[in-house]
Scaffold this active site. Structure first.
Site: not given
Length: 291
Positions: A167, A190, A216
């Protein structure tokens, strides 16, 4: 002098060896009722610089209590030059209040550590930089990304994989490593195709027939990573590896990530786990040298 807590004994030993410093031994045990016992076995001169190496992940309460016992014992020995190196700092994921009358656990932990005599705190990739503002002592938030980059360089000698953040919040981690390795990086975004349909895909580059490494800071339940692997598989990535700094890995996260199709799952050893194969000992020892 290096003191290794129960949660980070191997890491503390590595750091002490690299620095050619004395590793102070401690004796700990748990009584049948669950209470803990601690004793520092070595004499420590009052003017000694002491570095406590102890991650405070699960079980957070036990590992923090051990730190408090070490700190209190050092104070009884009149040792005041104390740095806490907590590669993974527990209770740091709530640094602000989301509802009325909530405990800000990161702030409470900061108060406790400072009251117990910590003069300097060192951690690795804190979840939020704002945690530093909760302390009245120097706090160093050092990065494990150069160490991870070196690991990737050795594991991928003949190709340059895409570094992918699951993300936008993790984009800086992928960017830091990709800059060191001179390779591509991206993140999953998204995109709303219609009022009813949302698609998640890479923001800028195609991963088709390329090796991808998802980067991450913390993997907890693994849900975000599982979703990212599924998307990359649909985009025909050649293979997907996963690397994180802090392997919290609860609720069968390892099984879920592997079942989703990850080629491998690796992490640093800020926390002990079966996937903790990238040592941050050099990261810590180099930082201590710079102090």
């Amino acid at each position: 002098m290096i003191i290794g807590g129960s949660a980070s004994q191997a890491l503390a030993s590595e750091v002490a060896l690299m620095l050619n410093d004395k590793l102070c031994s401690i004796e700990t045990k748990k009584f049948p009722d669950g209470e803990r016992y601690l004793r520092i076995r070595d004499e420590i001169p009052q003017d000694e610089e002491v570095y406590i190496v102890q991650s405070t992940g699960y079980p957070q309460d036990e590992n923090l209590m051990e730190v408090f016992f070490i700190l209190d014992t050092l104070q009884d020995m009149n040792v005041t030059n104390i740095t806490l190196i907590s590669p993974y700092l527990g209770y740091s994921r709530q640094e602000r209040r989301f509802k009325d009358v909530e405990c800000i656990s990161a702030k409470a932990t900061a108060k406790l550590l400072q009251s117990m005599g910590v003069k300097h705190l060192v951690s690795i990739n804190l979840h939020e930089d704002s945690i530093i503002e909760l302390y009245d002592i120097p706090v160093d938030n050092i990065s494990a990304m150069p160490t991870i980059a070196q690991y990737i360089k050795e594991e991928y000698p003949d190709e340059k994989p895409v570094l992918l953040a699951p993300d936008k919040g993790a984009l800086n981690f992928a960017k830091e490593i990709a800059t060191i390795l001179d390779t591509d990086y991206d993140y999953l975004e998204k995109v709303r195709l219609s009022p009813e349909k949302v698609e998640t895909k890479t923001k800028n580059i195609s991963v088709e027939n390329r090796s991808v490494i998802i980067i991450d800071d913390i993997i907890s339940t693994g849900g975000t990573i599982v979703n990212a692997i599924g998307i990359l598989k649909k985009q025909n990535a050649k293979l997907v590896d996963v690397i994180c700094v802090h392997p919290v890995l609860v609720n069968d996260a390892v099984l879920k990530i592997n079942a989703a199709g990850a080629n491998s799952l690796k992490s640093t050893n800020t926390l002990k786990s079966d996937v903790s194969v990238i040592s941050v000992a050099t990261t810590i020892s180099d930082h201590i040298k710079s102090l």
